[in-house]
Scaffold this motif. Structure first.
Motif, mmCIF file in Angstrom:
data_model
loop_
_atom_site.group_PDB
_atom_site.id
_atom_site.type_symbol
_atom_site.label_atom_id
_atom_site.label_comp_id
_atom_site.label_asym_id
_atom_site.label_seq_id
_atom_site.Cartn_x
_atom_site.Cartn_y
_atom_site.Cartn_z
ATOM 1 N N ARG A 1 0.193 93.170 41.027
ATOM 2 C CA ARG A 1 -0.902 92.197 40.970
ATOM 3 C C ARG A 1 -1.877 92.465 39.828
ATOM 4 N N LEU A 2 -1.755 93.624 39.211
ATOM 5 C CA LEU A 2 -2.632 93.980 38.080
ATOM 6 C C LEU A 2 -1.928 93.824 36.738
ATOM 7 N N SER A 3 -0.783 93.167 36.718
ATOM 8 C CA SER A 3 0.023 93.082 35.490
ATOM 9 C C SER A 3 -0.627 92.225 34.406
ATOM 10 N N GLN A 4 -1.528 91.307 34.791
ATOM 11 C CA GLN A 4 -2.194 90.439 33.819
ATOM 12 C C GLN A 4 -3.637 90.882 33.568
ATOM 13 N N LEU A 5 -3.833 92.186 33.531
ATOM 14 C CA LEU A 5 -5.173 92.761 33.441
ATOM 15 C C LEU A 5 -5.412 93.397 32.077
ATOM 16 N N THR A 6 -6.560 93.069 31.458
ATOM 17 C CA THR A 6 -6.982 93.680 30.196
ATOM 18 C C THR A 6 -8.394 94.232 30.372
ATOM 19 N N THR A 7 -8.617 95.455 29.922
ATOM 20 C CA THR A 7 -9.930 96.086 30.063
ATOM 21 C C THR A 7 -10.480 96.476 28.701
ATOM 22 N N ARG A 8 -11.717 96.064 28.436
ATOM 23 C CA ARG A 8 -12.363 96.357 27.151
ATOM 24 C C ARG A 8 -13.740 96.981 27.395
ATOM 25 N N LEU A 9 -13.957 98.138 26.793
ATOM 26 C CA LEU A 9 -15.276 98.781 26.839
ATOM 27 C C LEU A 9 -16.120 98.214 25.703
ATOM 28 N N VAL A 10 -17.159 97.466 26.040
ATOM 29 C CA VAL A 10 -17.951 96.792 25.005
ATOM 30 C C VAL A 10 -19.153 97.616 24.565
ATOM 31 N N ALA A 11 -19.579 98.561 25.386
ATOM 32 C CA ALA A 11 -20.683 99.459 25.018
ATOM 33 C C ALA A 11 -20.487 100.760 25.784
ATOM 34 N N THR A 12 -20.767 101.885 25.097
ATOM 35 C CA THR A 12 -20.561 103.199 25.696
ATOM 36 C C THR A 12 -21.717 104.131 25.330
ATOM 37 N N PRO A 13 -21.897 105.208 26.090
ATOM 38 C CA PRO A 13 -22.936 106.179 25.751
ATOM 39 C C PRO A 13 -22.775 106.745 24.338
ATOM 40 N N ARG A 14 -21.542 107.000 23.913
ATOM 41 C CA ARG A 14 -21.320 107.564 22.585
ATOM 42 C C ARG A 14 -21.870 106.648 21.490
ATOM 43 N N THR B 1 -12.168 96.059 39.537
ATOM 44 C CA THR B 1 -11.094 95.281 38.892
ATOM 45 C C THR B 1 -10.180 96.133 38.028
ATOM 46 N N VAL B 2 -10.008 97.405 38.401
ATOM 47 C CA VAL B 2 -9.020 98.262 37.735
ATOM 48 C C VAL B 2 -8.286 99.080 38.789
ATOM 49 N N GLY B 3 -7.050 99.448 38.499
ATOM 50 C CA GLY B 3 -6.283 100.265 39.415
ATOM 51 C C GLY B 3 -6.880 101.657 39.561
ATOM 52 N N ASP B 4 -6.703 102.246 40.744
ATOM 53 C CA ASP B 4 -7.327 103.528 41.066
ATOM 54 C C ASP B 4 -6.274 104.544 41.490
ATOM 55 N N PRO B 5 -6.096 105.637 40.731
ATOM 56 C CA PRO B 5 -5.092 106.648 41.111
ATOM 57 C C PRO B 5 -5.540 107.591 42.210
ATOM 58 N N LEU C 1 -10.714 93.728 44.002
ATOM 59 C CA LEU C 1 -11.153 92.451 43.434
ATOM 60 C C LEU C 1 -10.149 91.932 42.409
ATOM 61 N N ALA C 2 -9.584 92.824 41.601
ATOM 62 C CA ALA C 2 -8.559 92.425 40.635
ATOM 63 C C ALA C 2 -7.331 91.880 41.350
ATOM 64 N N ALA C 3 -6.923 92.541 42.425
ATOM 65 C CA ALA C 3 -5.759 92.078 43.182
ATOM 66 C C ALA C 3 -5.994 90.688 43.755
ATOM 67 N N ALA C 4 -7.237 90.408 44.160
ATOM 68 C CA ALA C 4 -7.571 89.100 44.719
ATOM 69 C C ALA C 4 -7.496 88.001 43.664
ATOM 70 N N CYS C 5 -7.652 88.359 42.386
ATOM 71 C CA CYS C 5 -7.589 87.376 41.304
ATOM 72 C C CYS C 5 -6.158 86.923 40.986
ATOM 73 N N HIS C 6 -5.173 87.710 41.387
ATOM 74 C CA HIS C 6 -3.767 87.399 41.087
ATOM 75 C C HIS C 6 -3.404 86.003 41.601
ATOM 76 N N PRO C 7 -2.675 85.185 40.814
ATOM 77 C CA PRO C 7 -1.956 85.506 39.570
ATOM 78 C C PRO C 7 -2.717 85.173 38.287
ATOM 79 N N ALA C 8 -4.028 84.932 38.378
ATOM 80 C CA ALA C 8 -4.800 84.623 37.179
ATOM 81 C C ALA C 8 -4.854 85.823 36.241
ATOM 82 N N ARG C 9 -5.081 85.542 34.950
ATOM 83 C CA ARG C 9 -5.298 86.615 33.982
ATOM 84 C C ARG C 9 -6.723 87.142 34.140
#
Length: 422
Positions: A242-255, A199-203, A169-177
């Motif tokens: 295609r993921l070069s304009q990607l930012t990921t933020r965790l807004v809530a976590t179990p901790r 929407t994140v890369g997968d190793p 899905l992230a790749a499909a968004c390219h070239p948008a941020r």
């Protein structure tokens, strides 16, 4: 200590859920509006509430589509909300996934995609890859849920059988941020495991997915096995341009949720100790381990002195072998109660912060020192109920189920064991 044990445990659970409410955790992480369009997409049990919070705090132009679980929709004016099935996907989720992919397919460099992802998105975005059908995906999901595989293992398989997960899905968004706002419901908070990482890369690789299938003896449809064995199901890797304009933020976590719960206990004058936010394993085994720690505290005041609460989070698993309804939180609790063997002065609550334990519209349950005795009075053999994976029926019969309705968030399981010292 003025509060009764059950009241204190319920207040702690409520605090954990409240801390992860989108209206509270989304606004601090919103990006600056772009020159171009702002398109909102997403999926998960909390995604509709996340979309609503975003609308409340976004002054510019806005459009989008998110998919959430049936019963979890909330009103939005500019973002379309679709409801679909969880944990086994349905046609509504399939259509929503297709439309989301179409919505981001023609964006430019000045456009912004805000992706709202929370737990549950794996089932709610079921776009099959290759020759797979929705029925194939449904069968695979059921097999994974019953296999005893960890959430990370299940999501690895899902990523490699999907046309939208695993970074596609992230790749499909390219070239948008792209700005990902994630509510984590997985041990370790790995973004690739939250809704299987659309929407994140997968190793991970197709070979990894095949090994998981082999390990748990999962019978795959021929089209799924061919997709993995050929390598055609390979996911988008983290270094993909295609993921070069990607930012990921965790807004809530179990901790963070556990910390808010701990503060409730401390305010009530009870020490609280967080044992871990990423505890995994068979639910009944985790119950035995937690009982051992609680008994050590109660008998020897080691490693903590009572009164105190032992808090933990994470996501256990249930390998369903009986005819019951499963549910990892209630299975944990029944195993805990059996191991405690009516020890006085120990109470507990366990529940899923999304309000759904397994496939039941029940968050979890409570146990007390007389839980086993009350079960026998109802004519229920507690050990037999555990062996049959039927803890939901056990706790319902006692009136000890924890029912919250849709909580509109999801930060994994919450387990609290209160040793009163009485």
């Amino acid at each position: 200590m003025a509060q009764a044990p059950r009241e204190l445990l319920a207040a702690m659970f409520s605090a954990a859920v409240e801390s992860a409410q989108p209206e509270y955790c989304i606004p601090p992480h919103l990006p600056e509006p772009p020159r171009g369009r702002t398109v909102v997409i997403g999926g998960g049990k909390a995604s509709a509430a996340m979309a609503q919070a975003l609308e409340h705090h976004w002054s510019g132009r806005l459009e989008g589509l998110v998919v959430t679980r049936y019963g979890y929709a909330v009103p939005c004016e500019r973002i379309e909300i679709i409801e679909a099935a969880h944990p086994v996907p349905d046609a509504a989720g399939l259509e929503a996934a297709r439309r989301i992919l179409e919505k981001v397919s023609c964006l430019g460099e000045e456009d912004l995609v805000i992706c709202l992802i929370s737990g549950g998105g794996s089932a709610l975005l079921p776009l099959p890859a290759g020759a797979l059908t929705l029925e194939d995906k449904q069968d695979i999901n059921r097999a994974l849920l019953r296999s005893g595989a960890t959430i990370s293992e299940m999501n690895c398989v899902r990523r490699h059988l999907s046309a939208i997960k695993g970074g596609r899905l992230a790749a499909a968004c390219h070239p948008a941020r792209v700005v990902n706002l994630l509510i984590s419901d997985v041990p370790g908070d790995d973004p690739t495991d939250i809704a299987s990482g659309p929407t994140v890369g997968d190793p991970s690789t197709c070979a990894d997915a095949l090994e998981i299938v082999r390990r748990y003896r999962i019978d795959l449809p021929p089209a799924a096995r061919a997709l993995l064995e050929s390598g055609e199901g390979e996911s988008i890797k983290p270094d993909d341009p295609r993921l070069s304009q990607l930012t990921t933020r965790l807004v809530a976590t179990p901790r963070l949720a556990l910390e808010h719960a701990a503060q409730v206990a401390r305010t009530a004058g009870v020490d609280c100790h967080i044992l871990g936010d990423a505890i995994e394993g068979e639910a009944r085994d985790v119950g035995k381990v937690m009982a051992g720690i609680a008994l050590q505290v109660a008998k020897w005041a080691e490693p903590f002195a009572p009164p105190c609460v032992l808090l933990s989070g994470g996501e256990t698993t249930v390998t369903v072998r009986g005819q019951g309804r499963g549910g990892r939180n209630v299975e944990f609790l029944l195993s805990l109660a059996l191991a405690l063997d009516a020890r006085p002065g120990i109470h507990a609550l366990a529940g899923d912060t999304d309000g759904v334990d397994g496939q039941e519209e029940i968050a979890g349950a409570f146990i007390t020192p007389d839980t086993l005795a009350r079960g026998w009075q109802q004519g229920i053999n507690p050990r037999q109920a555990l062996d049959d994976n039927d803890a939901h029926h056990f706790f319902e019969s006692l009136g000890d189920s924890l029912v919250t309705g849709p909580t509109l968030t999801n930060v994994n399981d919450f387990r609290a064991v209160f040793i009163t010292g009485d």
